[in-house]
Design a protein around this motif. Structure first.
Motif, PDB file in Angstrom:
ATOM      1  N   ASN A  60     -21.989  -4.539 -22.278  1.00 43.03           N
ATOM      2  CA  ASN A  60     -22.275  -4.631 -20.852  1.00 43.03           C
ATOM      3  C   ASN A  60     -21.491  -3.586 -20.065  1.00 43.03           C
ATOM      4  OD1 ASN A  60     -23.374  -5.915 -18.462  1.00 43.03           O
ATOM      5  ND2 ASN A  60     -21.323  -6.737 -18.151  1.00 43.03           N
ATOM      6  N   SER A  77     -32.256   6.316 -14.051  1.00 42.47           N
ATOM      7  CA  SER A  77     -33.588   6.132 -14.628  1.00 42.47           C
ATOM      8  C   SER A  77     -33.864   4.647 -14.862  1.00 42.47           C
ATOM      9  CB  SER A  77     -33.694   6.902 -15.946  1.00 42.47           C
ATOM     10  OG  SER A  77     -32.825   6.331 -16.905  1.00 42.47           O
ATOM     11  N   TRP A  78     -35.131   4.323 -14.974  1.00 44.23           N
ATOM     12  CA  TRP A  78     -35.534   2.936 -15.205  1.00 44.23           C
ATOM     13  C   TRP A  78     -34.967   2.404 -16.528  1.00 44.23           C
ATOM     14  CZ3 TRP A  78     -36.555  -1.479 -13.405  1.00 44.23           C
ATOM     15  CH2 TRP A  78     -37.171  -2.455 -14.176  1.00 44.23           C
ATOM     16  N   PRO A  79     -35.032   3.156 -17.648  1.00 44.41           N
ATOM     17  CA  PRO A  79     -34.466   2.618 -18.903  1.00 44.41           C
ATOM     18  C   PRO A  79     -32.968   2.317 -18.806  1.00 44.41           C
ATOM     19  CG  PRO A  79     -35.909   4.460 -19.390  1.00 44.41           C
ATOM     20  CD  PRO A  79     -35.761   4.406 -17.892  1.00 44.41           C
ATOM     21  N   THR A  80     -32.235   3.136 -18.077  1.00 46.36           N
ATOM     22  CA  THR A  80     -30.798   2.889 -17.910  1.00 46.36           C
ATOM     23  C   THR A  80     -30.561   1.610 -17.119  1.00 46.36           C
ATOM     24  OG1 THR A  80     -30.391   5.268 -17.924  1.00 46.36           O
ATOM     25  CG2 THR A  80     -28.622   3.866 -17.110  1.00 46.36           C
ATOM     26  N   PHE A  81     -31.329   1.433 -16.042  1.00 44.16           N
ATOM     27  CA  PHE A  81     -31.205   0.209 -15.247  1.00 44.16           C
ATOM     28  C   PHE A  81     -31.601  -1.015 -16.068  1.00 44.16           C
ATOM     29  CE2 PHE A  81     -33.014  -3.030 -12.474  1.00 44.16           C
ATOM     30  CZ  PHE A  81     -31.929  -3.269 -11.649  1.00 44.16           C
ATOM     31  N   ARG A  82     -32.706  -0.905 -16.785  1.00 42.57           N
ATOM     32  CA  ARG A  82     -33.191  -2.023 -17.612  1.00 42.57           C
ATOM     33  C   ARG A  82     -32.162  -2.391 -18.684  1.00 42.57           C
ATOM     34  NH1 ARG A  82     -38.310  -0.365 -20.135  1.00 42.57           N
ATOM     35  NH2 ARG A  82     -36.909   0.563 -21.632  1.00 42.57           N
ATOM     36  N   ASN A  83     -31.559  -1.386 -19.287  1.00 46.00           N
ATOM     37  CA  ASN A  83     -30.540  -1.638 -20.310  1.00 46.00           C
ATOM     38  C   ASN A  83     -29.336  -2.354 -19.708  1.00 46.00           C
ATOM     39  OD1 ASN A  83     -29.249  -1.489 -22.858  1.00 46.00           O
ATOM     40  ND2 ASN A  83     -28.150   0.342 -22.193  1.00 46.00           N
ATOM     41  N   ALA A  85     -29.272  -4.230 -16.968  1.00 46.39           N
ATOM     42  CA  ALA A  85     -29.683  -5.594 -16.604  1.00 46.39           C
ATOM     43  C   ALA A  85     -29.779  -6.477 -17.844  1.00 46.39           C
ATOM     44  CB  ALA A  85     -31.025  -5.557 -15.874  1.00 46.39           C
ATOM     45  N   SER A  86     -30.282  -5.926 -18.923  1.00 50.34           N
ATOM     46  CA  SER A  86     -30.408  -6.687 -20.168  1.00 50.34           C
ATOM     47  C   SER A  86     -29.043  -7.084 -20.722  1.00 50.34           C
ATOM     48  CB  SER A  86     -31.160  -5.847 -21.200  1.00 50.34           C
ATOM     49  OG  SER A  86     -31.195  -6.496 -22.435  1.00 50.34           O
ATOM     50  N   THR A  87     -28.084  -6.156 -20.696  1.00 47.20           N
ATOM     51  CA  THR A  87     -26.755  -6.487 -21.233  1.00 47.20           C
ATOM     52  C   THR A  87     -26.035  -7.506 -20.358  1.00 47.20           C
ATOM     53  OG1 THR A  87     -25.730  -4.578 -20.147  1.00 47.20           O
ATOM     54  CG2 THR A  87     -26.477  -4.270 -22.425  1.00 47.20           C
ATOM     55  N   THR A  89     -27.540  -9.889 -18.711  1.00 45.59           N
ATOM     56  CA  THR A  89     -28.192 -11.164 -19.042  1.00 45.59           C
ATOM     57  C   THR A  89     -27.677 -11.710 -20.366  1.00 45.59           C
ATOM     58  OG1 THR A  89     -30.160 -10.453 -17.852  1.00 45.59           O
ATOM     59  CG2 THR A  89     -30.423 -12.276 -19.396  1.00 45.59           C
TER      60      THR A  89
END
Length: 120
Positions: A60, A77-83, A85-87, A89
């Motif tokens: 995280n 970038s979207w993948p960086t943000f998504r990653n 947010a995923s960590t 969670t």
């Protein structure tokens, strides 16, 4: 109150008989000793959960640092943000699960559809 009778005294002495166990008692002791130690298993499970939680925290922190670094240089970038947010969670779910295990809920599973902890 009457003193114990000789018969009662003799019977009691035969039962005690220098602390020897009967065959049934010995069998039960062997069965008890063969059972797994649940306290040790719970301690190992807690340690495993702590290690997984620490690993989730490290992941995280790295993801959020990457998001911050990209945010300073340019728009993330979207993948960086998504990653990131995923960590976050995963860290949250892991901490909830760890709290449940630490408080004594040993048969806890996370529902795959809603990710809520459910005791069995």
């Amino acid at each position: 109150m009457d003193p114990p009778s000789k018969c009662h005294e003799t019977h009691f002495n035969q039962e005690v008989d220098e602390g020897r166990l009967t065959a049934l008692e010995e069998k039960l002791v062997v069965q008890f000793d063969a059972e797994p130690n649940l306290e040790d298993a719970l301690i190992k499970e807690k340690e495993h959960c702590k290690q997984r939680l620490w690993s989730a925290f490290q992941n995280n922190a790295a993801a959020v640092a990457q998001l911050y670094k990209e945010g300073i240089a340019k728009e993330p970038s979207w993948p960086t943000f998504r990653n990131a947010a995923s960590t976050v969670t995963i860290l949250y779910k892991g901490s909830v699960f760890f709290c449940l295990v630490s408080s004594g809920f040993q048969n806890v599973i996370l529902c795959p559809q809603c990710s809520r902890a459910q005791g069995t």
